[in-house]
Design a protein around this motif. Structure first.
Motif, PDB file in Angstrom:
ATOM      1  N   LEU A   1      54.485  48.461  53.991  1.00  0.00           N
ATOM      2  CA  LEU A   1      54.236  47.987  53.747  1.00  0.00           C
ATOM      3  C   LEU A   1      52.870  48.100  52.939  1.00  0.00           C
ATOM      4  O   LEU A   1      52.573  48.789  52.184  1.00  0.00           O
ATOM      5  CB  LEU A   1      53.689  46.832  54.099  1.00  0.00           C
ATOM      6  N   PRO A   2      53.103  47.156  52.031  1.00  0.00           N
ATOM      7  CA  PRO A   2      52.625  47.181  50.126  1.00  0.00           C
ATOM      8  C   PRO A   2      51.244  46.646  50.772  1.00  0.00           C
ATOM      9  O   PRO A   2      51.441  45.796  51.401  1.00  0.00           O
ATOM     10  CB  PRO A   2      53.547  46.266  49.114  1.00  0.00           C
ATOM     11  N   MET A   3      50.265  47.151  49.755  1.00  0.00           N
ATOM     12  CA  MET A   3      49.038  47.139  50.186  1.00  0.00           C
ATOM     13  C   MET A   3      48.243  47.224  49.218  1.00  0.00           C
ATOM     14  O   MET A   3      48.502  48.286  48.284  1.00  0.00           O
ATOM     15  CB  MET A   3      48.128  47.802  51.729  1.00  0.00           C
ATOM     16  N   MET A   4      46.800  46.426  49.179  1.00  0.00           N
ATOM     17  CA  MET A   4      45.587  47.153  48.082  1.00  0.00           C
ATOM     18  C   MET A   4      44.082  46.738  47.834  1.00  0.00           C
ATOM     19  O   MET A   4      44.265  46.060  49.734  1.00  0.00           O
ATOM     20  CB  MET A   4      46.337  46.106  46.789  1.00  0.00           C
ATOM     21  N   TYR A   5      43.611  47.019  47.793  1.00  0.00           N
ATOM     22  CA  TYR A   5      41.911  47.603  48.545  1.00  0.00           C
ATOM     23  C   TYR A   5      41.390  46.173  47.702  1.00  0.00           C
ATOM     24  O   TYR A   5      41.682  45.978  46.439  1.00  0.00           O
ATOM     25  CB  TYR A   5      41.454  48.812  48.223  1.00  0.00           C
ATOM     26  N   MET A   6      40.480  45.279  47.625  1.00  0.00           N
ATOM     27  CA  MET A   6      40.598  44.157  47.436  1.00  0.00           C
ATOM     28  C   MET A   6      39.926  44.357  45.703  1.00  0.00           C
ATOM     29  O   MET A   6      40.126  43.796  44.790  1.00  0.00           O
ATOM     30  CB  MET A   6      39.200  42.995  47.500  1.00  0.00           C
ATOM     31  N   PRO A   7      38.874  45.690  45.939  1.00  0.00           N
ATOM     32  CA  PRO A   7      38.485  45.655  44.535  1.00  0.00           C
ATOM     33  C   PRO A   7      39.434  46.207  43.722  1.00  0.00           C
ATOM     34  O   PRO A   7      38.964  45.281  42.066  1.00  0.00           O
ATOM     35  CB  PRO A   7      37.709  46.892  44.465  1.00  0.00           C
ATOM     36  N   ASP A   8      40.245  46.817  43.662  1.00  0.00           N
ATOM     37  CA  ASP A   8      41.353  46.703  42.338  1.00  0.00           C
ATOM     38  C   ASP A   8      42.294  45.634  42.645  1.00  0.00           C
ATOM     39  O   ASP A   8      42.065  44.998  41.483  1.00  0.00           O
ATOM     40  CB  ASP A   8      42.473  47.401  43.351  1.00  0.00           C
ATOM     41  N   ALA A   9      42.389  44.802  44.267  1.00  0.00           N
ATOM     42  CA  ALA A   9      42.933  43.069  43.090  1.00  0.00           C
ATOM     43  C   ALA A   9      42.151  42.537  42.442  1.00  0.00           C
ATOM     44  O   ALA A   9      42.276  41.400  41.415  1.00  0.00           O
ATOM     45  CB  ALA A   9      42.997  42.630  44.653  1.00  0.00           C
ATOM     46  N   VAL A  10      40.718  42.280  42.705  1.00  0.00           N
ATOM     47  CA  VAL A  10      40.474  41.463  42.262  1.00  0.00           C
ATOM     48  C   VAL A  10      40.323  41.853  40.821  1.00  0.00           C
ATOM     49  O   VAL A  10      40.114  41.275  38.898  1.00  0.00           O
ATOM     50  CB  VAL A  10      38.319  41.405  42.566  1.00  0.00           C
ATOM     51  N   ARG A  11      40.100  43.132  40.476  1.00  0.00           N
ATOM     52  CA  ARG A  11      39.643  43.588  38.821  1.00  0.00           C
ATOM     53  C   ARG A  11      41.344  43.585  38.061  1.00  0.00           C
ATOM     54  O   ARG A  11      41.345  42.954  36.650  1.00  0.00           O
ATOM     55  CB  ARG A  11      39.824  45.484  39.280  1.00  0.00           C
ATOM     56  N   ALA A  12      42.612  43.239  38.773  1.00  0.00           N
ATOM     57  CA  ALA A  12      43.637  42.650  38.282  1.00  0.00           C
ATOM     58  C   ALA A  12      43.700  41.356  37.625  1.00  0.00           C
ATOM     59  O   ALA A  12      44.167  41.317  36.729  1.00  0.00           O
ATOM     60  CB  ALA A  12      44.943  43.156  39.614  1.00  0.00           C
ATOM     61  N   VAL A  13      43.005  40.456  38.678  1.00  0.00           N
ATOM     62  CA  VAL A  13      43.346  39.316  37.824  1.00  0.00           C
ATOM     63  C   VAL A  13      42.247  39.156  37.089  1.00  0.00           C
ATOM     64  O   VAL A  13      42.391  38.680  35.917  1.00  0.00           O
ATOM     65  CB  VAL A  13      42.569  38.126  39.131  1.00  0.00           C
ATOM     66  N   LEU A  14      41.499  39.605  36.923  1.00  0.00           N
ATOM     67  CA  LEU A  14      40.560  39.978  34.990  1.00  0.00           C
ATOM     68  C   LEU A  14      41.355  40.630  34.204  1.00  0.00           C
ATOM     69  O   LEU A  14      41.075  39.477  33.357  1.00  0.00           O
ATOM     70  CB  LEU A  14      39.023  40.426  35.452  1.00  0.00           C
ATOM     71  N   GLU A  15      42.044  41.494  34.352  1.00  0.00           N
ATOM     72  CA  GLU A  15      42.291  42.318  33.459  1.00  0.00           C
ATOM     73  C   GLU A  15      43.564  40.961  33.071  1.00  0.00           C
ATOM     74  O   GLU A  15      44.163  41.251  31.662  1.00  0.00           O
ATOM     75  CB  GLU A  15      43.368  43.447  34.269  1.00  0.00           C
ATOM     76  N   LEU A  16      44.864  40.669  34.326  1.00  0.00           N
ATOM     77  CA  LEU A  16      45.067  39.535  33.648  1.00  0.00           C
ATOM     78  C   LEU A  16      44.826  38.845  33.238  1.00  0.00           C
ATOM     79  O   LEU A  16      45.101  38.200  31.630  1.00  0.00           O
ATOM     80  CB  LEU A  16      45.879  39.316  34.397  1.00  0.00           C
ATOM     81  N   MET A  17      43.638  38.155  33.002  1.00  0.00           N
ATOM     82  CA  MET A  17      43.388  36.644  32.923  1.00  0.00           C
ATOM     83  C   MET A  17      42.525  36.607  31.464  1.00  0.00           C
ATOM     84  O   MET A  17      43.047  35.782  30.164  1.00  0.00           O
ATOM     85  CB  MET A  17      42.565  36.057  33.200  1.00  0.00           C
ATOM     86  N   ASN A  18      42.106  38.518  31.480  1.00  0.00           N
ATOM     87  CA  ASN A  18      41.307  38.720  29.660  1.00  0.00           C
ATOM     88  C   ASN A  18      42.529  38.755  28.408  1.00  0.00           C
ATOM     89  O   ASN A  18      42.664  39.368  27.852  1.00  0.00           O
ATOM     90  CB  ASN A  18      40.489  39.480  29.708  1.00  0.00           C
ATOM     91  N   ALA A  19      43.530  39.351  29.648  1.00  0.00           N
ATOM     92  CA  ALA A  19      44.241  39.840  28.230  1.00  0.00           C
ATOM     93  C   ALA A  19      45.163  38.614  27.319  1.00  0.00           C
ATOM     94  O   ALA A  19      44.545  37.456  27.621  1.00  0.00           O
ATOM     95  CB  ALA A  19      45.779  40.485  29.016  1.00  0.00           C
ATOM     96  N   PRO A  20      45.334  39.734  25.755  1.00  0.00           N
ATOM     97  CA  PRO A  20      46.058  37.862  25.266  1.00  0.00           C
ATOM     98  C   PRO A  20      47.151  37.604  25.624  1.00  0.00           C
ATOM     99  O   PRO A  20      47.874  37.642  25.599  1.00  0.00           O
ATOM    100  CB  PRO A  20      46.213  39.387  24.000  1.00  0.00           C
ATOM    101  N   ARG A  21      47.290  36.506  24.793  1.00  0.00           N
ATOM    102  CA  ARG A  21      48.756  35.362  25.474  1.00  0.00           C
ATOM    103  C   ARG A  21      49.256  35.626  25.156  1.00  0.00           C
ATOM    104  O   ARG A  21      50.894  35.937  25.887  1.00  0.00           O
ATOM    105  CB  ARG A  21      48.458  34.185  25.151  1.00  0.00           C
ATOM    106  N   GLU A  22      49.874  36.433  24.086  1.00  0.00           N
ATOM    107  CA  GLU A  22      50.544  37.327  24.235  1.00  0.00           C
ATOM    108  C   GLU A  22      51.357  38.206  23.844  1.00  0.00           C
ATOM    109  O   GLU A  22      52.917  38.440  24.217  1.00  0.00           O
ATOM    110  CB  GLU A  22      51.316  37.523  22.015  1.00  0.00           C
TER     111      GLU A  22
END
Ligand code: NAD
Length: 341
Positions: free
Chosen positions: A209-230
């Motif tokens: 199955l596809p898996m991910m370590y939490m530090p990557d997951a948390v960083r992904a959330v921050l990077e997505l939310m900090n990306a410019p709207r456009e």
């Protein structure tokens, strides 16, 4: 300039526990409100006990505290969801609709809501499953996530709500226990390896199955939310990949550092759920739009999990014991684990 005020709903869960720490770091603890249906851990500041299904209470909190962003993490996950399909549907959909409505009416800046690889079903491609493909989930959890993705897209297109989402794979972490998903084995196996030297796995040994370590997951959330709207081109939910492995791969990775660790297999209904999901995920759109790149693979995740859990459980890394690795492709570096009994 308007101040950011962040509300995290489901803050005591597997993701919420670590995301709250990361958001505290980014915005300052005075700008973070952690909320959950469960009461706070003793001494936890800026915490509200809240049932997300109480729309009026949620709206009051958002108004009174001047919330500008909501991270909605409360949900019933795949395995528990199949045990109570009505409650899972109600919680997963009503909570999202409530948050989206409040975000629209009170003109919130942003909303984060996680989807899951559970949106994919038996008809989806097994390998490198792309963003746009045949998506026919066959669990109530997957159906609720797919419906939720459409609701996010609807509120963005019709009302301009800046809601962003990730289809998380199974997440592995050591701070909070997982909440009833099909991939929970990948956390439990570490605890049992260190405590008992044996684990009985509820998935088949080769169920990859596809898996991910939490530090990557948390960083992904921050990077997505900090990306410019456009730069956000997907308003349903982004595919995201970390690593893919089967229980036997994880067992071998752990055994390289915990000699003698053995695993037996007793697949149950969760194995059927896992069978309906892809083996690996193609996440090229996330890489293109907000420069996503995972950092952890099976080996680096395993080492970090073992090291952190040893500290948590009061086990020592004993330099006097040479590690007997049965798997030479997992070189031992300086990590040696000896259990104190
Ligand atoms: P979790 O079960 O560990 O945490 C959910 C939290 O929500 C719990 O602390 C629970 O007390 C709280 N909660 C439940 N009902 C509530 C209510 N009515 N009001 C307020 N709080 C309530 O879940 P998680 O693993 O942290 O997952 C968070 C989100 O990420 C979910 O949407 C889940 O579907 C998604 N996700 C998780 C994974 C994973 O592997 N953990 C993978 C894919 C997607």
């Amino acid at each position: 300039m308007k101040k950011d005020k962040i509300l995290i709903i489901g803050a005591r869960g597997q993701i919420g526990t670590e995301l709250t720490v990361a958001l505290n770091r980014q915005y300052g603890p005075e700008n973070i409100i952690a909320a959950d249906i469960h009461p706070p851990i003793a001494g936890q500041a800026n915490y509200i006990t809240l049932d997300v299904l109480d729309h009026a209470a949620l709206e009051n909190i958002v108004r009174e505290l001047g919330v500008t962003q909501i991270y909605l993490l409360a949900a019933m996950l795949s395995a528990r969801g199949e045990q109570d399909i009505d409650a899972a549907w109600h919680l997963n959909i009503q909570s999202l609709l409530s948050v989206l409505k409040i975000a629209k009416n009170l003109a919130l800046d942003k909303v984060f809501w996680p989807s899951s690889i559970a949106v994919f079903g038996p008809g989806s491609p097994k390998y490198n499953c792309p963003q746009q493909t045949r998506i026919e989930p066959n669990t109530v959890y997957g159906i609720s996530k797919r419906a939720g993705e459409y609701w996010c897209n609807y509120y963005f297109e019709k009302h301009g709500v800046d809601v962003r989402s990730i289809r998380f794979p199974g997440l592995i972490s050591y701070t909070a226990p997982p909440g009833g998903g099909t991939t929970d084995y990948a956390v439990d196996i570490f605890h049992q390896a260190l405590e008992k030297g044996h684990y009985t796995c509820f998935l088949e040994e080769d169920n990859c199955l596809p898996m991910m370590y939490m530090p990557d997951a948390v960083r992904a959330v921050l990077e997505l939310m900090n990306a410019p709207r456009e730069s956000i081109t997907i308003r349903t939910s982004y595919n995201l990949a970390g690593m893919s492995f089967a229980p036997c791969d994880l067992a071998a990775a752990i055994r390289a550092y915990v000699p003698g660790f053995n695993v037996s297999y007793a697949p149950d209904y969760r194995n059927t759920i896992a069978n309906s999901w892809p083996v690996s995920i193609k996440d090229d759109q996330a890489r293109k739009d907000w420069s996503w790149k995972p950092e952890y693979d099976l080996k680096t995740m395993t080492i970090d999990m073992l090291e952190q859990l040893c500290i948590q459980k009061g086990l020592v890394l004993d330099e006097t014991f040479p590690l007997k690795t049965a798997y030479p492709d997992f070189p031992v570096d300086n990590y040696e684990f000896t259990k104190i009994v």
